[in-house]
Write a protein that holds these residues in place. Structure first.
Motif, PDB file in Angstrom:
ATOM      1  N   LEU A  39       0.832  -1.202   0.000  1.00 54.27           N
ATOM      2  CA  LEU A  39       0.000   0.000   0.000  1.00 54.27           C
ATOM      3  C   LEU A  39       0.870   1.256   0.000  1.00 54.27           C
ATOM      4  CD1 LEU A  39      -2.830   1.336   0.284  1.00 54.27           C
ATOM      5  CD2 LEU A  39      -2.431   1.331   2.743  1.00 54.27           C
ATOM      6  N   PHE A  40       1.948   1.239   0.773  1.00 50.42           N
ATOM      7  CA  PHE A  40       2.878   2.374   0.790  1.00 50.42           C
ATOM      8  C   PHE A  40       3.367   2.687  -0.621  1.00 50.42           C
ATOM      9  CE2 PHE A  40       7.419   3.441   0.635  1.00 50.42           C
ATOM     10  CZ  PHE A  40       7.401   4.699   1.225  1.00 50.42           C
ATOM     11  N   TYR A  57      -2.123   8.169   2.751  1.00 51.13           N
ATOM     12  CA  TYR A  57      -2.935   6.952   2.841  1.00 51.13           C
ATOM     13  C   TYR A  57      -2.284   5.910   3.745  1.00 51.13           C
ATOM     14  CZ  TYR A  57      -5.628   8.776  -1.101  1.00 51.13           C
ATOM     15  OH  TYR A  57      -6.416   9.557  -1.906  1.00 51.13           O
ATOM     16  N   PHE A  58      -0.959   5.822   3.683  1.00 51.50           N
ATOM     17  CA  PHE A  58      -0.244   4.835   4.495  1.00 51.50           C
ATOM     18  C   PHE A  58      -0.427   5.121   5.987  1.00 51.50           C
ATOM     19  CE2 PHE A  58       3.743   3.513   6.637  1.00 51.50           C
ATOM     20  CZ  PHE A  58       3.654   2.148   6.422  1.00 51.50           C
ATOM     21  N   LYS A  59      -0.309   6.387   6.387  1.00 53.60           N
ATOM     22  CA  LYS A  59      -0.454   6.730   7.802  1.00 53.60           C
ATOM     23  C   LYS A  59      -1.866   6.464   8.291  1.00 53.60           C
ATOM     24  CE  LYS A  59       1.265  10.894   7.266  1.00 53.60           C
ATOM     25  NZ  LYS A  59       1.820  12.259   7.519  1.00 53.60           N
ATOM     26  N   ALA A  65      -5.167  -0.035  11.201  1.00 56.59           N
ATOM     27  CA  ALA A  65      -4.596  -1.332  11.565  1.00 56.59           C
ATOM     28  C   ALA A  65      -4.477  -1.456  13.082  1.00 56.59           C
ATOM     29  CB  ALA A  65      -3.235  -1.519  10.902  1.00 56.59           C
ATOM     30  N   VAL A  66      -4.067  -0.379  13.754  1.00 55.04           N
ATOM     31  CA  VAL A  66      -3.961  -0.403  15.218  1.00 55.04           C
ATOM     32  C   VAL A  66      -5.337  -0.606  15.843  1.00 55.04           C
ATOM     33  CG1 VAL A  66      -3.406   0.987  17.254  1.00 55.04           C
ATOM     34  CG2 VAL A  66      -1.842   0.955  15.306  1.00 55.04           C
ATOM     35  N   TYR A 351      -6.479  -0.192   0.535  1.00 56.84           N
ATOM     36  CA  TYR A 351      -6.689   0.922   1.459  1.00 56.84           C
ATOM     37  C   TYR A 351      -8.158   0.982   1.869  1.00 56.84           C
ATOM     38  CZ  TYR A 351      -7.314   5.664   3.169  1.00 56.84           C
ATOM     39  OH  TYR A 351      -7.649   6.748   3.933  1.00 56.84           O
ATOM     40  N   GLY A 352      -8.385   1.190   3.150  1.00 51.11           N
ATOM     41  CA  GLY A 352      -9.745   1.301   3.666  1.00 51.11           C
ATOM     42  C   GLY A 352      -9.809   0.819   5.105  1.00 51.11           C
TER      43      GLY A 352
END
Length: 396
Positions: A39-40, A57-59, A65-66, A351-352
């Protein structure tokens, strides 16, 4: 259970888990980490052009995810009977959210589909979040089918139908089809009579046919899938660019971060078509390894289901496997031109936030079943209170 237990990836108590539970856990994390790396790479050019921050988007995906890991760790450390007990309320709540998206002015429309609710700055997709809870509730209903009254059976069949119709009206044919297939396969695994299953399958096909007939863009997607090169600059554009990305990867790929198709040639390259970027950068060899990871995950999931004596828990494992593995294969099939173009995300890759949370919750269900197969200790609330009281007395 402490807050640290909910967010850490490593915990000393994990060493007491059964082998298949630990393997599934580490395969889940490996899958997620690979997905975050891809994704990155896939999202960097678009994020840099749109927001001036290539990591945008990565951040955001890291934050989701957390949050997903909190739910994941809650599930793997909570007795499955408790999770099953509250699943029905989540299904009803999320069904309400799905229906709210159909009210003009409440839902958020993206690319012609109203699938999201904006809770402040946070967009949620109820049709994604409901997937693991549909698995839980369908396992509970179909696993105890013979012991339920017809009133209860028909009530929940009606609720399941409302979920599918609500998703279909957003419109979201691909997610409605996936949820419908998941419910049908869980029912099949439970041993329901073929007369019921056959009629349901025909009804689902009829609904899909009606939707494709009424929605022109869905019909054009199907037609473009049959021959994308007939209109490579319009209806077939996404698939043509995806095939170019997959084909240009060759045997070993162009290298991590070196995809050319992600440079504004391939649309939505960090969501529905993220596999095409992966295939271009890691080639045939990387794609085979990824498929091997998915197949290893499926094999372990089937082993867990086969070892489960409780029929409801077995259906939970099967349903979770269908959501994670089945959806991955469908996404890859779309990116490689084997299936019509749909809007299904790639679990742990696309992403999502809603997709990431739903994927981690599904994985958590599967691992919890594996833990309970091995005799994971299930402690009642009263026992926990007694243990806590004893510890306080010892401290005094």
């Amino acid at each position: 259970m402490t807050l640290r237990d909910l967010i850490l990836l490593v915990n000393p108590s994990d060493k007491e888990w059964a082998t298949d539970a630990r393997l599934l856990r580490w395969l889940t994390f490996l899958w997620m980490f690979i997905g975050l790396a891809v994704l990155f790479s896939a999202s960097y050019p678009s994020a840099d052009a749109e927001f001036g921050d290539g990591l945008y988007y990565f951040k955001r995906q890291l934050i989701w995810a957390v949050l997903g890991l909190v739910g994941f760790n809650l599930q793997v450390r909570s007795p499955l009977r408790y999770i099953l007990g509250i699943a029905q309320w989540f299904v009803i709540l999320l069904l309400g959210f799905i229906l709210i998206t159909l009210i003009p002015g409440f839902g958020t429309t993206v690319n012609g589909a109203t699938r999201w609710l904006a809770l402040g700055p946070v967009p949620l997709q109820p049709s994604e979040l409901i997937k693991p809870f549909l698995v839980l509730q369908s396992a509970r209903i179909f696993g105890q089918w013979k012991r339920l009254s017809w009133r209860v059976r028909l009530t929940w069949l009606g609720i399941f139908a409302c979920v599918l119709v609500g998703i279909l009206l957003q419109p979201n044919l691909s997610t409605a089809a996936l949820c419908g297939m998941t419910l049908w396969l869980v029912a099949l695994a439970s041993g329901l009579p073929f007369s019921y299953l056959g009629g349901t399958a025909l009804g689902g096909l009829l609904l899909a046919t009606i939707s494709i007939s009424l929605k022109e863009y869905q019909r054009r997607r199907v037609m473009s899938f049959l021959d994308p090169w007939a209109d490579p600059m319009r209806d077939g554009y996404q698939l043509v660019q995806s095939l170019l990305a997959v084909g240009s990867g060759g045997t070993w790929g162009s290298g991590f971060g070196l995809s050319q198709q992600k440079l504004f040639y391939l649309p939505i390259q960090y969501t529905d078509f993220i596999f095409a970027v992966f295939a271009e950068e890691f080639g045939f060899a990387g794609s085979v390894l990824l498929l091997g990871l998915i197949m290893a995950y499926a094999t372990l999931a089937l082993m867990v289901a086969m070892k489960t004596r409780n029929s409801v828990y077995r259906l939970v494992a099967i349903g979770a496997m269908i959501l994670i593995v089945g959806q991955s294969l469908l996404n890859i099939g779309v990116a490689t031109g084997v299936l019509p173009t749909t809007g299904l995300p790639f679990p742990f890759f696309s992403y999502g936030g809603s997709s990431m949370i739903a994927s981690l919750l599904s994985a958590g269900l599967l691992i919890r079943v594996a833990r309970e197969n091995s005799g994971a200790e299930v402690v009642s609330l009263q026992s926990r209170r007694q243990s806590a009281a004893e510890r306080r007395r010892v401290r005094k």
